[in-house]
Design an enzyme around this catalytic site. Structure first.
Site, PDB file in Angstrom:
ATOM      1  N   ILE A   1       4.126   5.551   4.101  1.00 11.94           N
ATOM      2  CA  ILE A   1       5.279   5.143   4.906  1.00 11.94           C
ATOM      3  C   ILE A   1       4.982   3.801   5.564  1.00 11.94           C
ATOM      4  CG2 ILE A   1       6.745   5.761   6.871  1.00 11.94           C
ATOM      5  CD1 ILE A   1       6.029   8.708   6.269  1.00 11.94           C
ATOM      6  N   LYS A   2       5.906   2.865   5.474  1.00 16.02           N
ATOM      7  CA  LYS A   2       5.688   1.547   6.059  1.00 16.02           C
ATOM      8  C   LYS A   2       5.546   1.651   7.572  1.00 16.02           C
ATOM      9  CE  LYS A   2       8.088  -1.095   2.459  1.00 16.02           C
ATOM     10  NZ  LYS A   2       9.203  -2.028   2.158  1.00 16.02           N
TER      11      LYS A   2
ATOM     12  N   ASP B   1     -13.650   1.076  10.966  1.00 11.22           N
ATOM     13  CA  ASP B   1     -14.049  -0.271  11.344  1.00 11.22           C
ATOM     14  C   ASP B   1     -13.235  -1.270  10.513  1.00 11.22           C
ATOM     15  OD1 ASP B   1     -15.441  -2.276  12.620  1.00 11.22           O
ATOM     16  OD2 ASP B   1     -17.203  -2.161  11.316  1.00 11.22           O
TER      17      ASP B   1
ATOM     18  N   ALA C   1       0.833  -1.205   0.000  1.00 12.71           N
ATOM     19  CA  ALA C   1       0.000   0.000   0.000  1.00 12.71           C
ATOM     20  C   ALA C   1       0.868   1.256   0.000  1.00 12.71           C
ATOM     21  CB  ALA C   1      -0.922  -0.003   1.211  1.00 12.71           C
TER      22      ALA C   1
END
Length: 532
Positions: A326-327, A379, A323
């Site tokens: 930043i990791k 959620d 994604a």
């Protein structure tokens, strides 16, 4: 003479009936908790409302656990026999055929199956991966809304409506509220919607939606093929009377009220699918899985999501990738570009200075699920033993998964199996959003960022790590917190001032020269978060 019933067949029938009885018991208790919401609202029992919301979330696991113990006793040596379960599914399918809530009954069955098999070998022949009756009952939603003809004026149209939806306590000033509705309706609808007496009507779901300290009336204007959704929030005044807080028009604003970032509603819907169909007309861009979840049927929302995700995978070819952003120090996050969700797995080892365990991270997610999310926390759906097509993963992502979480990632033939994963709606990380934002967008989104922190605090939530990368921006421009590993109840925090250094050595020290407790918070350090 009646032929003898095969003993195994008899056990299978009892087994199926036990699960069905468990579902009926669950649904009845779910409804009873929900039915009390109106009384709690009328009595301003806000603590009771929150406790009931939490109780209802916990109810599902409680009921499936109870039934699992019964079916283990009934099944005996057949408990983990797949052919046995295949026959049980057939008996259960006949029990729920034509049932008005068969889709939720299927999910309940699946949960019992997963409890026995620990989420392994979930196949359509043993469980309801897909339904033989379709995704939803063929419900007539006209039975769940009331109709009010347009009189030519919003005030005269809404007066009987508000009287039909009044509570055991009176309105504070009904005439004032009707004037306000008139002003807002004419201002918004005038240039956007054709209001014609004899052609226009107002359709309103028959029961209030309750959440926290608010009750909502949900409906739409209809004129021919055109419609306009609306929501009316009702609140208590200081002298415990009811007043109309606003009238909100349009799918986007209604969607924010039903957002995946909010606590589940309580609404008296004996056939939830009828409400879901009506709400889906109001919010066509909102996934049906999220609408089910918004009404408290989050487990069936998970089932619906999985079915939609499976179909999406069957009709697309893009690959899962890491994604953007930043990791994380605790989570590894990946996504499918063509699908608006992210997958989050807990790393085996956390990047320093993070110092916690996998179980502690899971506990944080459970805490969020049971808390008032205040429209500011996403959620999630939790999956165990999730099976995905290995060929759909980019090599970069495969390398990353095996580096950060080798204990929970396995390959079996063409499948990649992830032992534990959270799925949530994809948002644009706030730090990335700011890179491409113009001045107006920067001002608006940073105001949203501040509002998110303030509203979480009002809900007794302190985010902990407030770096911009831990917040996302939704398609509606709202800022949402989604990094939960440091989240704590605000009242558990000890806000302190950093002590002044007592000497030059302390002043030049790279480490704190003072003791720091586990929940000590130093507001002087907030600027480090706010600066990104």
């Amino acid at each position: 003479m009646q032929s003898a019933i095969d003993p195994v067949t008899e056990v299978q029938e009892r087994f199926a009936r036990a699960i069905f009885n468990g579902f009926e018991s669950y649904f009845a208790e779910f409804q009873n908790i929900t039915l009390a919401a109106r009384s709690r609202f009328e009595r301003a029992d806000w603590l009771g409302m929150h406790q009931a919301s939490t109780e209802r979330i916990d109810l599902y696991k409680k009921k499936t656990g109870e039934i699992t113990r019964y079916v283990e006793l009934i099944a005996g040596i057949h408990q983990t026999d797949y052919p046995f379960w295949r026959a049980v599914k057939g008996f259960y399918a006949s029990l729920i055929e034509g049932h008005s809530n068969f889709e939720i009954a299927e999910t309940f069955y699946n949960s019992v199956y997963c409890s026995v098999f620990e989420h392994r070998l979930i196949r359509d022949e043993h469980a309801f991966v897909f339904s033989t009756q379709g995704d939803m009952p063929k419900s007539d939603m006209t039975r769940v809304y009331r109709t009010y003809p347009w009189t030519g004026s919003a005030s005269t149209t809404f007066e009987p409506l508000l009287k039909d939806y009044e509570f055991a306590i009176p309105y504070e000033d009904l005439a004032r509220d009707l004037r306000s509705i008139e002003d807002h309706a004419m201002q918004f609808l005038g240039p956007r919607f054709a209001l014609q007496p004899g052609e226009t009507e107002v359709q309103v779901l028959e029961h209030h939606f309750f959440r926290n300290k608010c009750a909502y009336i949900v409906g739409r204007f209809v004129s021919g093929d055109d419609s306009m959704p609306f929501v009316i929030p009702l609140l208590h005044s200081e002298d415990h009377k009811i007043y109309v807080d606003a009238i909100l028009f349009g799918s986007d604003r209604v969607s924010v009220i039903f957002s995946f970032t909010r606590t589940y509603f309580m609404v008296d819907a004996s056939v939830p699918s009828k409400y879901v169909r009506f709400l889906q007309h109001l919010m066509p861009a909102k996934p049906i899985s999220e609408i089910y979840s918004s009404m408290g049927y989050n487990k069936h929302g998970k089932t619906y999501y999985y079915r939609c995700a499976t179909r999406h995978m069957q009709t697309t070819t893009d690959q899962f990738v890491i994604a953007p952003g930043i990791k994380g120090m605790v989570m590894c996050v990946f996504t499918l570009p063509s699908y608006d969700f992210v997958f989050k797995i807990i790393k085996d080892r956390f990047t320093p200075p993070k110092d916690m365990t996998r179980e502690q991270v899971k506990a944080k997610y459970r805490f969020v699920k049971r808390s008032d999310r205040a429209g500011r926390m996403a959620d999630t759906q939790e999956f165990n033993q999730l099976v995905l097509d290995r060929s759909r993963f980019s090599e970069e992502l495969i390398k990353e998964l095996y580096e950060v979480a080798p204990s929970i990632v396995h390959e079996k033939g063409p499948a990649l199996i992830i032992e534990h994963v959270y799925v949530e709606r994809r948002m644009t990380p706030l730090n990335l959003y700011l890179k491409d934002a113009n001045d107006e967008q920067v001002w608006a989104v940073m105001d949203e960022y501040g509002n998110a922190i303030k509203q979480l605090a009002a809900a007794n939530i302190f985010p902990g790590d407030m770096l911009l990368k831990n917040f996302g921006v939704t398609r509606h421009g709202r800022v949402v917190f989604y990094d939960y590993d440091e989240i704590v109840p605000l009242l558990d925090c000890n806000f302190r001032t950093i002590p002044a250094p007592r000497n030059e050595a302390e002043e030049l020290s790279s480490k704190p020269w003072y003791t720091v407790g586990p929940n000590d918070i130093f507001p002087e350090e907030f600027r480090l978060f706010f600066s990104g």
